[in-house]
Design an enzyme around this catalytic site. Structure first.
Site, PDB file in Angstrom:
ATOM      1  N   GLU A  60       0.773  -1.214  -0.075  1.00 30.22           N
ATOM      2  CA  GLU A  60       0.050   0.074   0.072  1.00 30.22           C
ATOM      3  C   GLU A  60       0.675   1.209   0.144  1.00 30.22           C
ATOM      4  O   GLU A  60       0.292   2.499  -0.677  1.00 30.22           O
ATOM      5  CB  GLU A  60      -1.104  -0.146   1.317  1.00 30.22           C
ATOM      6  N   GLN A  82      -7.316  -2.288  -0.767  1.00 22.42           N
ATOM      7  CA  GLN A  82      -8.357  -3.167  -0.629  1.00 22.42           C
ATOM      8  C   GLN A  82      -9.249  -2.720   0.561  1.00 22.42           C
ATOM      9  O   GLN A  82     -10.485  -3.352   0.214  1.00 22.42           O
ATOM     10  CB  GLN A  82      -7.723  -4.388  -0.580  1.00 22.42           C
ATOM     11  N   PHE A  83      -8.829  -2.815   1.599  1.00 25.12           N
ATOM     12  CA  PHE A  83      -9.739  -2.345   2.849  1.00 25.12           C
ATOM     13  C   PHE A  83      -8.979  -0.936   3.462  1.00 25.12           C
ATOM     14  O   PHE A  83      -7.895  -0.947   3.631  1.00 25.12           O
ATOM     15  CB  PHE A  83      -9.689  -3.459   3.636  1.00 25.12           C
ATOM     16  N   ALA A  84      -9.827  -0.273   3.981  1.00 21.78           N
ATOM     17  CA  ALA A  84      -9.252   0.933   4.792  1.00 21.78           C
ATOM     18  C   ALA A  84      -8.524   0.496   5.718  1.00 21.78           C
ATOM     19  O   ALA A  84      -7.506   1.298   6.139  1.00 21.78           O
ATOM     20  CB  ALA A  84     -10.422   1.631   5.135  1.00 21.78           C
ATOM     21  N   ASP A  85      -8.558  -0.738   6.342  1.00 20.89           N
ATOM     22  CA  ASP A  85      -7.901  -1.188   7.408  1.00 20.89           C
ATOM     23  C   ASP A  85      -6.210  -1.219   7.016  1.00 20.89           C
ATOM     24  O   ASP A  85      -5.261  -1.560   7.832  1.00 20.89           O
ATOM     25  CB  ASP A  85      -8.198  -2.799   7.812  1.00 20.89           C
ATOM     26  N   TYR A  86      -6.089  -1.342   5.581  1.00 21.33           N
ATOM     27  CA  TYR A  86      -4.823  -1.733   5.019  1.00 21.33           C
ATOM     28  C   TYR A  86      -4.138  -0.347   4.390  1.00 21.33           C
ATOM     29  O   TYR A  86      -3.137  -0.353   3.803  1.00 21.33           O
ATOM     30  CB  TYR A  86      -4.808  -2.779   3.968  1.00 21.33           C
ATOM     31  N   PRO A  89      -0.059   0.743   6.011  1.00 25.47           N
ATOM     32  CA  PRO A  89       1.136   0.969   5.635  1.00 25.47           C
ATOM     33  C   PRO A  89       1.629   2.271   4.746  1.00 25.47           C
ATOM     34  O   PRO A  89       2.560   2.427   4.551  1.00 25.47           O
ATOM     35  CB  PRO A  89       1.313  -0.261   4.982  1.00 25.47           C
ATOM     36  N   HIS A 129     -11.132  -5.912   8.868  1.00 26.56           N
ATOM     37  CA  HIS A 129     -12.045  -5.524   7.423  1.00 26.56           C
ATOM     38  C   HIS A 129     -13.266  -4.764   7.961  1.00 26.56           C
ATOM     39  O   HIS A 129     -14.388  -4.957   7.554  1.00 26.56           O
ATOM     40  CB  HIS A 129     -12.431  -6.949   6.767  1.00 26.56           C
TER      41      HIS A 129
END
Ligand SMILES: Cc1ncc(C[n+]2csc(CCOP(=O)(O)OP(=O)(O)O)c2C)c(N)n1
Ligand SMILES: Cc1ncc(C[n+]2csc(CCOP(=O)(O)OP(=O)(O)O)c2C)c(N)n1
Ligand SMILES: [Mg+2]
Ligand SMILES: [Mg+2]
Lengths: 337, 418, 337, 418
Positions: A60, A82-86, A89, A129
């Protein structure tokens, strides 16, 4: 006009922009041939070619960094996390670079990038997620943060975000992709087809950043919310008969302060609702602004209905998610105060 | 089988902490370096497949031998005129650095970073690139700007943060941005722009442009994730970019072994990404030029990225905030086996009969005067403490258009009389 | 008792802990032989050996990640990030890993790590050596955030942080390293030697996390602050003759809510002061909490005196830094409201 | 010289976007893979210097040949008993995977991830490690737990998020944590634990322990900064750790070329860090065992870290949320040239005379029944939708001690009747 769900509306926004502007390109994890794990970019590679729409390495930070470099060249990259959680980085690239480039170079370089990411809970996604990280972006000078709550807004806001010459974090409440979830997880799924905001123009249009929408006018209490919680609040208010004015912030930073304060001056009461955890969440900034700007109008303490200050616990999703029951009781507390 | 343990028989593990060869009070010790004679490394075709180049990053590309002769395959055979121009740019870079450090001691600026001993890098690389190729430097490649004839008075105004500081006082001294010179905006964060160069190069390729990008990172900074992102994206999308690691042996007080340099060369990081890795004598103007030229030609012909390790030594302090005698032998620089880049090019030119000690001394004086004149001009626009611009400009450029909350804060500031 | 500045007090805390606990080790950029760019670890490698105190690669994410792994093994690593501005490459490790490890493993693994970093402005450090990123940590469930304002507290809090079994972000206002800076940058430098909190015990002692300190009792207005701003507020209050109660939060999360609310119930007025930029800063959470918990005690809007919502502009440090003038005017506004 | 431009003569740059060899509707095409016969790669001494091993990561270590014979230097010569135990663990892993996917379809759990085709990795590696060596897996090494005889009923309870879920319903199915089995807590974020393994290994070395660590990351995930951090720290501090890249060709819908795999092998990333890199047939139980054993011995004797690329193929969907027929040929798995790990070990054992089709079929049945029994037991504690624990536990373990604000929020939740 076509009936679209939010995924289709976002897809249409990108399609329109790829068509209009040769400097727009799209990349991210699984967004190319496959069209994204939520299908937001489905068909775009096939239509516009793999030069314009392609897969990226799982990095990311690298994705955002490459986008910044492209932006400095003169392109207008739209990247998907892909997910806001990611997105974390990439946080250093967003904060130390994207948000500061224009400032530190006194306007010589800038990063007209859009970083899209599905956010929020309600989909049994577990800790990683389901997160709603918007608050940390709103603390960063130089970033704009947007979160639509329906297909119509999603398309218009995404087009405005892509055309914006500043970096925009564009958060998409994934629980709303297919329908206007009202928080009643035990009831049948609703779909956008029955919702007026599911009627979306096929062509280009913009919804300007920085403008909130009054989604339900009312006189007794102001509800400030955004994303999935807009529908939770609407359903709650409909059910409990309180004449609340519900404001969908849409752009989380910069805030549409005039709309917000005007409403509060009128109602004198306020509930803020968001999925994100409470401590130092966006609700804090809203409450801080309002108690200062509307102090003499306030008739009750501003209440926050939010996720708890814990990670998102997979099996206790509905105890964690600030559902209609919690919104209703907050409204009542505020009305009775 | 799992569960079967032979613990009792095993020797305890130990944690290895790398150490440099010498510390203050000890004699400098470069005996561990294996430096083969100049001219011994073959120059592969610029289109050679990366898989054929896997041993290259463990060698050291050198052109100038100990007597100042240019030898071997990598000799770029530059005309004397070009060499003299390169020498001049290196000397001007050095003159500027020296003067700025003095002015810092005099309190005319708060901070400065020299490139002493590393002048060949920025300068020779600028010569090997085309002027509109885009550079993403670290804070030690001021030579790029000088080689591209960027007016030094503009740099000094930034260093002084004065009224003519184009960056409106927003940046620490030396964190330049010179778009017109193809010099990307610097930031205090190390490493973060390295992958921007790859994105820029991808954009250039996307656009069917002919311009390539080049980026610089320090040996120490190569440990950041940004380094890995840059190499990964450059490899995957065959971006037209030259990725340079300036291995000047030190990262502030930390020697290059703490970045992994004792275990393999930094150039060899290229191997695992399928990129060519060139390891170059960074104090050899001709070798730096030749290696950069090789990588530029490769990139320009859609051959993708090259990683270049520039093997050099940080001859000065890290910055004006640093005192290297606290962590390395005081005279270590003088023992650096690859010498000084200015001295080596000078000797080469003299050997060619195209230069002399006298011309050199005269040039040094001219350049010193050039710097002094630029300083005087810059000083006329103010030095440290002179307000660089209206404080209200502080609220500009956060966004393209100033939003309401910043207008409000600007008004608040004005009301406060600040 | 020895006269110590804050650097020496921090050094002493680490020295004491290295001595007491063989599982304590220290690493970070330049912290080994050299002893850190601010000298906080000076002499510790020489005294305790390079196995216990060593240099790390320039990879803040790797530093924090390695520390988490060590913590999971059973060590108690203390890592230094050279400037708080550079903690962002480690943000994902702090948020996705350090702060969640105990929760997601239901207590099987945890990360008893301390992440030290000099923060804040006032030292002509420019955009990337002046930031105060504390707010984003306070939004993360599972992190504790601490910021001392004097040598005595610094040592006691750092020892408590090292002994804590949860991850602690320990922010050190670098402008206070050598003396209690009161915001008057045009006056002579003060030194800790003349300050009571510059007298520091040589041995082990703790200041518990989660406890604020009332550094100046007062009746008219509550000032909530921390770090360098504690001294700015003290000097301002001394000079302007308002009887303010000044609270040094010390631990920024979890907050010492009892001390804070008790004060506000008493004074009815509040100014919050921090160096960090305003939007979604920690002041927002404080204001949100207080307007809710002390609504009926509040006699005036809560004011925030903060850095502006711009990057930290190098040459306009004193226009950016929320100095005594701004604090004083905020106090007056609150008193007059 | 800078400024001298030859732009007009230059061909435009082009952006390269890698593509897999076949997409849905096309015939699977592995013709690009060069796979040399088993037994052809020499096995270096475990103490060999990394610099002597630079070509190793470009080869493919294989022990089982096409006829199921164990050949060459790397043959670990394991007793038949061990091989049968390994086969059993692989088959149990597969049986569990199959059953769980069915239960997911039946709505008894929301999510599952299979390790189909990759069973040799977790299992053979667990066999090559000691039981108390610490594993930092990704979500596709459930074989580790099975090989370490961890009760599968415990795993199923986590998958069901039921009353016996030790993780109290906090985690998505399969994101296990089993400290007692030396299995580190999983998280949905890919890659983040890879450098933890290095920190853990450093801690073990720091403590004079004898335990080593092992970590797993996917081909796709190797692009994250965490991969680079892990290799850097492992190299610099010579951490006793085995760093595994499971190259199963795919990262959800993205083929390994997007992570750089078309340009060099993932094992060869080791070269630039001065680490040995082993590239292993991941579907060959014996080769995986042997390579892991080599790396473990090296690590245990203070020789530092090894990077192992496990070359395999993700035979199933990415997860139960995925449909691979959307992005790769439906029958691609069947064409994978390195076959199936269970089948290959079975044939080898039969060839040794130590196994038979009948015993195999009987074992498969036994294991299936074992899984069914475990499912029944787990179901007795609840399945999806059964509250796993008191919701109040949601506020525990955020910190060691529950602080005031979480006590308050817990009370608020109770008052809300949630
Ligand atoms: C992200 C980040 N981490 C740490 C620092 C502090 N810092 C500034 S320069 C430096 C050393 C860099 O060394 P190297 O990369 O070798 O470059 P050199 O100074 O030798 O040119 C460090 C650690 C920083 N500026 N940014
Ligand atoms: C930081 C982060 N980014 C993205 C994702 C989404 N994601 C989950 S699995 C996956 C693919 C991983 O592929 P690979 O590393 O090859 O492992 P494999 O699934 O093949 O075992 C992605 C992109 C994630 N979980 N975490
Ligand atoms: Mg260096
Ligand atoms: Mg994979």
């Amino acid at each position: 006009m076509t009936a679209m769900n939010m995924v289709q509306a976002l897809n249409s926004a990108m399609d329109v922009m790829l068509e209009r502007d040769p400097t727009v390109l799209i990349f991210g994890e699984d967004v190319g041939y496959f069209g994204g794990v939520f299908r937001c970019t489905a068909g775009l590679q096939q239509k516009h070619g793999k030069r314009r729409v392609f897969d990226a390495p799982i990095a990311e930070g690298g994705i955002v960094a490459a986008a910044i470099g492209m932006g400095a060249y003169g392109l207008r990259p739209v990247v998907e996390i892909q997910f806001a959680d990611y997105i974390l980085p990439a946080f250093d690239q967003l904060v130390s670079e994207a948000s500061r480039l224009r400032y530190r170079s006194a306007g010589e370089f800038w990063a007209p990038i859009t970083v899209r990411a599905p956010c929020g809970g309600g989909i049994h996604g577990g800790q990683t997620h389901s997160q709603s990280p918007e608050a940390i972006f709103t603390h960063i000078s130089g970033l704009k943060t947007v979160m639509p709550s329906n297909p119509y807004d999603a398309k218009g806001l995404l087009i405005a975000a892509i055309e914006d010459n500043d970096p925009v974090v564009f958060l998409e409440p994934k629980r709303l992709y297919n329908g206007p979830f009202d928080g009643h997880h035990d009831r049948p799924l609703q779909s956008w087809s029955a919702h007026p905001a599911g009627e979306v123009p096929d062509d280009y249009y913009r919804i300007e950043l920085g403008q909130a929408a009054i989604v339900r006018p009312g006189a007794q209490v102001t509800v400030l919310t955004y994303g999935t919680m807009v529908h939770v609040c609407l359903a709650t208010v409909d059910a409990c008969g309180i004449d609340a004015e519900i404001i969908d912030l849409r752009t989380l930073f910069p805030l549409d302060i005039d709309t917000i304060t005007a409403s509060l001056r009128k109602t004198g009461r306020c509930v803020i609702a968001h999925e994100a955890s409470r401590a130092s969440g966006l609700g804090a900034e809203l409450a801080a602004q309002l108690q200062q700007r509307c102090f003499y109008s306030l008739e009750a303490p501003i209440e926050r209905v939010t996720g708890w200050d814990t990670p998102y616990p997979h099996a206790f999703e509905w105890q964690y998610f600030p559902g209609p029951g919690r919104v209703e009781r907050a409204l009542k507390r505020v009305m009775e105060a | 089988m799992p569960g079967h343990s032979t613990r009792g028989l095993q020797a305890p593990l130990q944690l290895h902490i790398p150490e440099p060869s010498a510390r203050p009070g000890e004699a400098p010790d470069f005996s561990g370096l294996v430096i083969l004679p100049a001219g011994t490394v073959a120059r592969p075709d610029v289109h050679a497949p990366a898989a054929a180049l896997r041993e290259l990053p463990f060698q050291l590309i050198r052109v100038l031998d100990d007597d100042g002769h240019a030898v071997g395959d990598w000799n770029p055979h530059l005309p004397a005129e070009t060499l003299r121009a390169g020498l001049r740019a290196m000397m001007l870079t050095r003159a500027l650095d020296e003067r700025m450090v003095r002015l810092q001691r005099q309190g005319k600026t708060s901070f400065y970073i020299k490139s002493s001993g590393e002048e060949a890098i920025g300068v020779a690389q600028a010569f090997a690139l085309q002027r509109d190729d885009m550079c993403f430097p670290s804070y030690r490649q001021q030579g790029l700007l000088i080689a591209r004839d960027w007016p030094i008075v503009d740099l000094i105004c930034q260093i002084f943060n004065n009224r003519k500081d184009r960056l409106k006082g927003r940046q620490l001294p030396i964190l330049y941005s010179c778009r017109e010179a193809g010099f990307y905006s610097l930031s205090g964060n190390v490493g973060t722009r390295f992958p921007h160069a790859v994105g820029w190069a991808m954009a250039s390729a996307y656009s069917g442009d002919t311009r390539i990008a080049a980026a610089w990172i320090g040996d120490g900074t190569s440990a950041e994730g940004d380094f890995h992102y840059a190499l990964t994206f450059a490899s995957v999308y065959r971006a037209p970019v030259i990725l340079n690691v300036v291995n000047n042996q030190w990262a502030i007080s930390t020697f290059q072994g703490i970045a992994g340099g004792d275990e393999a060369t930094f150039a060899s990081r290229a191997v695992g990404y399928g990129l060519p890795g060139l390891r170059v004598d960074g104090n050899d103007f001709l070798a730096v030029y030749a290696a950069t030229r090789w990588a530029a030609e490769r990139a320009r012909s859609n051959g993708g990225a090259t990683l270049i390790e520039l093997y050099t030594y940080r001859a000065a302090a890290h910055s004006t905030s640093d005192d290297p005698s606290k962590y390395r032998p005081q005279d270590e620089a003088a023992h650096w086996p690859l010498g000084d880049p200015v001295e080596r090019l000078k000797q080469h030119l003299i050997g060619l009969g195209a230069w002399s000690e006298e011309r050199h001394a005269a040039l040094a004086e001219t350049l010193d005067e050039e710097v002094r004149a630029a300083v005087r001009e810059a000083e006329s626009h103010g030095t440290l403490g002179t307000p660089p611009a209206d404080p209200e400009t502080m609220f500009d450029d956060v966004f393209e258009h100033v939003p309401w909350h910043l207008r409000e804060q600007r008004d608040e500031m004005k009301a406060e009389g600040l």
